[in-house]
Design a protein around this motif. Structure first.
Motif, PDB file in Angstrom:
ATOM      1  N   THR A 265       0.857  -1.182   0.000  1.00 41.37           N
ATOM      2  CA  THR A 265       0.000   0.000   0.000  1.00 41.37           C
ATOM      3  C   THR A 265       0.897   1.237   0.000  1.00 41.37           C
ATOM      4  OG1 THR A 265      -1.794  -1.142   1.140  1.00 41.37           O
ATOM      5  CG2 THR A 265      -1.778   1.253   1.297  1.00 41.37           C
TER       6      THR A 265
ATOM      7  N   ALA B 234      -0.152   6.380   2.712  1.00 39.10           N
ATOM      8  CA  ALA B 234      -1.357   5.911   3.401  1.00 39.10           C
ATOM      9  C   ALA B 234      -1.069   5.559   4.851  1.00 39.10           C
ATOM     10  CB  ALA B 234      -1.946   4.702   2.675  1.00 39.10           C
ATOM     11  N   ARG B 235       0.205   5.299   5.155  1.00 41.40           N
ATOM     12  CA  ARG B 235       0.598   4.900   6.520  1.00 41.40           C
ATOM     13  C   ARG B 235      -0.253   3.712   6.992  1.00 41.40           C
ATOM     14  NH1 ARG B 235       3.301   9.269   8.840  1.00 41.40           N
ATOM     15  NH2 ARG B 235       3.941   7.764  10.456  1.00 41.40           N
ATOM     16  N   TYR B 236      -0.436   2.776   6.075  1.00 44.31           N
ATOM     17  CA  TYR B 236      -1.335   1.646   6.317  1.00 44.31           C
ATOM     18  C   TYR B 236      -0.844   0.794   7.479  1.00 44.31           C
ATOM     19  CZ  TYR B 236      -3.991  -2.635   5.288  1.00 44.31           C
ATOM     20  OH  TYR B 236      -4.809  -3.732   5.364  1.00 44.31           O
ATOM     21  N   ARG B 237      -1.786   0.455   8.366  1.00 42.12           N
ATOM     22  CA  ARG B 237      -1.457  -0.371   9.521  1.00 42.12           C
ATOM     23  C   ARG B 237      -2.562  -1.405   9.745  1.00 42.12           C
ATOM     24  NH1 ARG B 237      -0.865   1.496  15.891  1.00 42.12           N
ATOM     25  NH2 ARG B 237       0.092  -0.461  16.618  1.00 42.12           N
TER      26      ARG B 237
ATOM     27  N   GLN C  69      -8.350  -2.626   9.300  1.00 42.89           N
ATOM     28  CA  GLN C  69      -7.540  -1.964   8.274  1.00 42.89           C
ATOM     29  C   GLN C  69      -7.555  -0.472   8.618  1.00 42.89           C
ATOM     30  OE1 GLN C  69     -10.314  -3.825   5.456  1.00 42.89           O
ATOM     31  NE2 GLN C  69      -8.560  -4.014   4.096  1.00 42.89           N
TER      32      GLN C  69
ATOM     33  N   LEU D  52      -5.743   3.345   7.836  1.00 40.26           N
ATOM     34  CA  LEU D  52      -4.880   4.103   6.938  1.00 40.26           C
ATOM     35  C   LEU D  52      -5.390   5.526   6.762  1.00 40.26           C
ATOM     36  CD1 LEU D  52      -5.670   3.187   3.231  1.00 40.26           C
ATOM     37  CD2 LEU D  52      -6.973   2.220   5.123  1.00 40.26           C
TER      38      LEU D  52
END
Length: 309
Positions: free
Chosen positions: A44, A48-51, A66, A68
């Motif tokens: 990703t 988005a700093r997706y975590r 999810q 982000l």
């Protein structure tokens, strides 16, 4: 009973498989596999700093989140989170702990507003409302029973139109990217999305492990894609439409419907048994196409939002 929340470890199969299993049990209308969970975690867009998070009850994964930032939105500081708990473990605190962890993370990124999809069921909506979320627009999930034969016969291709599978663009998929970027601007939603750059699209879409390039179909005029439908498959008899759209200059000719019809016929011939799709409740043209194809409503979700801090 001990509840904990932690980050997904993308290179640990038990984590990615557990995440996918919870999502399939809680929301079977969207495809998730161990490979897709790993891909999303690793690839990703960095902005988005997706975590992705999992909740464990006595060491067993029972919930997922999810989390982000909406990096591709024209409005800054917007966060996104979606939480799902295994139905047989609901009401035991996993969702609340996931929500608190997710909101704290988004607040640390200076998010001021959070959007979340919530199933349109009393318990789910009550959970969201208890935590300060307010309902907004809604969307339907639809299912087509391909094994039962519910699909119109193939229609002839109009003169001057050629149907091509995405795999035929393997040497240069940029024309599909450009069509995707144009149609995305007209998709209904809460956020105005900016077009992604080509490299991001290659990573997030073209190289996504669920993308089936043989079943993703484009209607082409003068060799250029002008309408398309993007097909995801999970290798377990399930198919999902990730996007269907038509370039503005070619709308009203039934080309998106034609591309999707051919994609579904190919899917059935390849052994797919269940096809899923989703539509914003205000997207009447696409809902009409899907009903014509034989899809039936199977669930509804409602976008909820709340201001942070």
């Amino acid at each position: 009973m001990t509840l904990t929340v932690r980050d997904v470890r993308p290179d640990v199969p038990a984590d990615t498989e557990g995440f996918a299993r919870v999502r399939r049990l809680a929301l079977p209308y969207i495809l998730f596999t161990s490979d897709s969970v790993r891909h999303n975690t690793l690839h990703t867009h960095p902005d988005a700093r997706y975590r992705p998070l999992v909740a464990e009850e006595d060491g067993e994964i029972v919930g997922t989140a999810q989390v982000l930032m909406a990096y591709d939105s024209s409005a800054p500081d917007q966060g996104l989170l979606n939480i799902y708990v295994r139905p047989d473990r609901a009401g035991r605190g996993a969702g609340t702990l996931l929500l608190r962890t997710a909101e704290e993370y988004l607040a640390s990124l200076d998010a001021t507003k959070v959007f979340s999809w919530v199933l349109d069921e009393p318990a789910h909506r009550a959970f969201a409302e208890r935590h300060g979320y307010r309902a907004g627009r809604s969307a339907h999930f639809l299912r087509l029973d391909l094994a039962g034969g519910g699909l119109p016969p193939l229609a002839p291709t109009p003169p001057g139109v050629e149907l091509r599978a995405a795999v035929e663009f393997a040497d240069d998929p940029r024309p599909l990217f450009e069509l995707d970027a144009e149609t995305l601007q007209d998709e209904p939603g809460d956020l105005d999305l900016e077009p992604r750059d080509y490299d991001d699209w290659l990573t997030s879409t073209w190289n996504h492990p669920l993308l089936n390039r043989e079943l993703t179909m484009a209607a082409c005029v003068d060799g250029r894609p002008v309408a398309f439908t993007v097909a995801y498959t999970d290798g377990d008899g399930r198919y999902s439409t990730a996007m269907t759209g038509t370039a503005r200059a070619h709308r009203g000719r039934g080309l998106a419907k034609l591309a999707k019809l051919h994609s579904l016929h190919r899917a059935r011939a390849a052994g797919v048994t269940d096809a899923f799709t989703g539509n914003d409740t205000g997207n009447d043209p696409m809902i009409a196409i899907n009903k014509w194809l034989g899809y039936e409503f199977c669930a509804t979700e409602v976008r909820h939002a709340r201001e942070l801090g």
